[in-house]
Design a protein around this motif. Structure first.
Motif, short mmCIF file in Angstrom:
data_model
loop_
_atom_site.label_atom_id
_atom_site.label_comp_id
_atom_site.label_asym_id
_atom_site.label_seq_id
_atom_site.Cartn_x
_atom_site.Cartn_y
_atom_site.Cartn_z
N ALA A 42 0.82 -1.31 0.09
CA ALA A 42 -0.02 0.08 0.16
C ALA A 42 0.91 1.16 -0.14
CB ALA A 42 -0.90 0.01 1.44
N PHE A 43 2.01 1.13 0.75
CA PHE A 43 2.79 2.23 0.68
C PHE A 43 3.36 2.77 -0.66
CE2 PHE A 43 7.12 4.02 1.47
CZ PHE A 43 6.96 5.26 2.16
N ARG A 44 3.86 1.53 -1.27
CA ARG A 44 4.56 1.68 -2.59
C ARG A 44 3.59 2.20 -3.65
NH1 ARG A 44 8.18 -2.62 -6.16
NH2 ARG A 44 8.66 -1.18 -7.76
N ALA A 45 2.24 1.74 -3.44
CA ALA A 45 1.26 2.20 -4.39
C ALA A 45 0.78 3.62 -4.28
CB ALA A 45 -0.16 1.40 -4.12
N LYS A 46 1.17 4.35 -2.88
CA LYS A 46 0.84 5.49 -2.81
C LYS A 46 2.13 6.24 -3.10
CE LYS A 46 -0.25 8.55 1.05
NZ LYS A 46 -0.54 9.01 2.34
N THR A 47 3.32 6.12 -2.78
CA THR A 47 4.47 6.72 -3.06
C THR A 47 5.43 6.49 -4.22
OG1 THR A 47 5.68 5.35 -1.55
CG2 THR A 47 4.51 7.19 -0.43
N GLY A 48 5.37 5.12 -4.59
CA GLY A 48 6.26 4.55 -5.30
C GLY A 48 7.71 4.05 -4.79
N SER A 68 -0.66 5.44 9.91
CA SER A 68 -1.79 6.07 9.13
C SER A 68 -3.04 5.14 9.32
CB SER A 68 -1.43 6.33 7.85
OG SER A 68 -1.39 4.80 6.97
N ARG A 69 -4.27 5.56 8.96
CA ARG A 69 -5.47 4.96 9.08
C ARG A 69 -5.44 3.93 8.07
NH1 ARG A 69 -9.29 7.26 11.99
NH2 ARG A 69 -9.12 9.66 12.35
N ALA A 70 -4.75 3.95 6.84
CA ALA A 70 -4.67 2.75 6.02
C ALA A 70 -3.91 1.62 6.48
CB ALA A 70 -3.97 3.38 4.62
N ALA A 71 -2.85 2.04 7.06
CA ALA A 71 -2.06 0.94 7.93
C ALA A 71 -2.90 0.27 8.83
CB ALA A 71 -0.55 1.42 8.16
N LYS A 72 -3.51 1.06 9.81
CA LYS A 72 -4.38 0.61 10.91
C LYS A 72 -5.40 -0.53 10.31
CE LYS A 72 -7.45 2.20 14.31
NZ LYS A 72 -8.72 1.23 14.08
N THR A 73 -5.99 -0.23 9.15
CA THR A 73 -7.08 -1.07 8.54
C THR A 73 -6.46 -2.73 8.30
OG1 THR A 73 -8.32 0.61 7.79
CG2 THR A 73 -8.62 -1.45 6.83
N ILE A 74 -5.22 -2.34 7.85
CA ILE A 74 -4.59 -3.53 7.35
C ILE A 74 -4.00 -4.23 8.59
CG2 ILE A 74 -2.42 -4.57 5.99
CD1 ILE A 74 -2.67 -2.23 4.33
N GLU A 102 -5.11 -4.33 11.49
CA GLU A 102 -6.13 -4.83 12.23
C GLU A 102 -6.98 -5.85 11.63
OE1 GLU A 102 -7.58 -0.87 15.07
OE2 GLU A 102 -8.54 -1.50 13.14
N LYS A 103 -6.75 -5.99 10.13
CA LYS A 103 -7.55 -7.36 9.54
C LYS A 103 -6.58 -8.52 9.92
CE LYS A 103 -6.13 -7.90 5.28
NZ LYS A 103 -5.99 -7.94 3.73
N TYR A 104 -5.43 -8.45 10.12
CA TYR A 104 -4.58 -9.65 10.48
C TYR A 104 -4.69 -9.99 12.06
CZ TYR A 104 -2.84 -10.07 5.71
OH TYR A 104 -2.67 -10.22 4.33
N GLY A 105 -5.21 -9.17 12.67
CA GLY A 105 -5.71 -9.44 14.29
C GLY A 105 -4.67 -8.33 15.22
N PHE A 106 -3.96 -7.61 14.67
CA PHE A 106 -3.21 -6.76 15.61
C PHE A 106 -4.01 -5.67 16.18
CE2 PHE A 106 0.34 -8.29 12.48
CZ PHE A 106 1.26 -8.78 13.56
N ARG A 107 -3.71 -5.21 17.50
CA ARG A 107 -4.26 -4.05 18.03
C ARG A 107 -3.39 -2.89 17.62
NH1 ARG A 107 -3.71 -3.68 22.88
NH2 ARG A 107 -2.28 -5.42 23.48
N PHE A 108 -3.92 -1.73 17.34
CA PHE A 108 -3.47 -0.65 16.91
C PHE A 108 -3.40 0.38 18.27
CE2 PHE A 108 -2.57 3.21 13.99
CZ PHE A 108 -1.90 2.40 13.32
N LEU A 109 -2.14 0.57 18.70
CA LEU A 109 -1.98 1.24 19.90
C LEU A 109 -1.64 2.75 19.91
CD1 LEU A 109 0.70 -1.36 21.66
CD2 LEU A 109 -1.75 -1.40 21.76
N VAL A 110 -1.76 3.34 18.60
CA VAL A 110 -1.51 4.67 18.62
C VAL A 110 -2.83 5.39 18.01
CG1 VAL A 110 0.95 4.59 18.41
CG2 VAL A 110 -0.46 4.75 16.22
N ARG A 111 -2.99 6.75 18.11
CA ARG A 111 -3.97 7.32 17.30
C ARG A 111 -3.64 7.49 15.99
NH1 ARG A 111 -7.91 10.85 18.99
NH2 ARG A 111 -7.07 10.74 21.02
N PRO A 112 -4.51 6.99 14.91
CA PRO A 112 -3.97 7.00 13.67
C PRO A 112 -3.97 8.38 12.89
CG PRO A 112 -6.33 6.26 13.82
CD PRO A 112 -5.73 6.22 15.19
N SER A 113 -3.01 8.63 12.29
CA SER A 113 -2.81 10.00 11.22
C SER A 113 -3.65 9.75 10.08
CB SER A 113 -1.32 10.16 11.12
OG SER A 113 -1.11 9.08 10.32
N ALA A 114 -4.00 10.57 9.47
CA ALA A 114 -4.61 10.66 8.13
C ALA A 114 -3.98 9.91 7.34
CB ALA A 114 -4.72 12.16 7.63
#
Length: 260
Positions: free
Chosen positions: A46-52, A240-246, A248-260
């Motif tokens: 996802a990072f590569r798709a966004k930034t190259g 980021s929120r995009a990373a958080k979604t991924i 959490e899909k795999y079962g991790f808990r996200f411990l920080v407030r997500p950025s945009a």
């Protein structure tokens, strides 16, 4: 190309006129705990798709990666499966400490091969793991160094099950190696992260260790002391929120407030 053009390009790269990642050939190297592979591969895509920017990830036990950093191995980011090995890297000045953040949480679970006849069990004080394993082996990471093994031993000691079960353990170099032993039927039971169990259809969870039976499972992330200039964007993307979604899909808990 004229001498003036060459001078302009060189000056622009030094001043940051061109994107940092372009100046560094668009590649970042990440050292990450083995348990992160499936989720982090998707995050990196996802990072590569966004930034190259291409991310090359090296997965192993956190202990191995921290020691490789200490020995000068080139990496831009370190993601550990516990705070101890991140502390070790900080003490060795391998890490840019101000960039450090506790990113993810996890749980440890007891697993068995899918075809095992062992039923689901309640894990608590007095839990008899040795009896449950019978003549079989119990796989987990090396309890002296690999985070999952350290968490497993701490939990079993608190529950009063370690001394009897210890002789039955088969210690692996990392959590994914322990998972594979169970998935292949070479171990009757295993203690791995919940996210690992979810990633392998060859095993099933038969019990979850109480969160208060072991130290909190925390995955800190930080840029290394030798990180390329573009690394900050990647570390920010992990939050980021995009990373958080991924994650959490795999079962991790996200411990920080997500950025945009």
């Amino acid at each position: 190309m004229s001498r003036f053009a060459c001078f302009f390009i060189a000056a622009a790269m030094l001043s940051g006129f061109f994107p940092a990642a372009q100046a560094q050939h668009g590649t970042l190297t990440v050292f990450a705990a083995a348990s992160m592979k499936n989720a982090l591969d998707d995050v990196d895509a996802a990072f590569r798709a966004k930034t190259g920017i291409r991310v090359v990830a090296s997965y192993a036990a956190s202990s191995v990666l921290a020691r490789q950093l200490e020995q000068g191995a080139p990496a831009d980011v370190f993601v550990s499966a516990d705070t101890d090995w991140m502390d070790y890297a900080v003490a060795g000045k391998s890490i840019d400490e101000p960039t450090r953040v506790n990113l993810l949480g996890n749980a440890i679970v007891l697993i068995a091969p899918n075809d095992s006849k062992i039923a689901t069990v309640a894990i608590g004080p007095g839990f008899d793991l040795a009896r449950l394993a019978g003549d079989g082996r119990i796989a987990t990471g090396d309890v002296k160094a690999v985070p999952v093994g350290k968490y497993a031993k701490a939990a079993l000691e608190k529950l009063g099950a370690w001394n009897a079960a210890a002789p039955k353990f088969a210690f692996a170099d990392n959590v994914r190696a322990a998972l594979l032993l169970v998935s292949r039927g070479e171990a009757a039971l295993g203690i791995v992260y919940a996210t690992d169990a979810k990633a392998d259809p060859g095993v099933r969870i038969i019990g979850t260790f109480p969160a208060d039976s072991h130290p909190p499972i925390v995955y800190p992330v930080a840029a290394t002391a030798a990180a390329k200039a573009g690394t900050a964007d990647y570390v920010a993307f992990l939050r980021s929120r995009a990373a958080k979604t991924i994650f959490e899909k795999y079962g991790f808990r996200f411990l920080v407030r997500p950025s945009a």
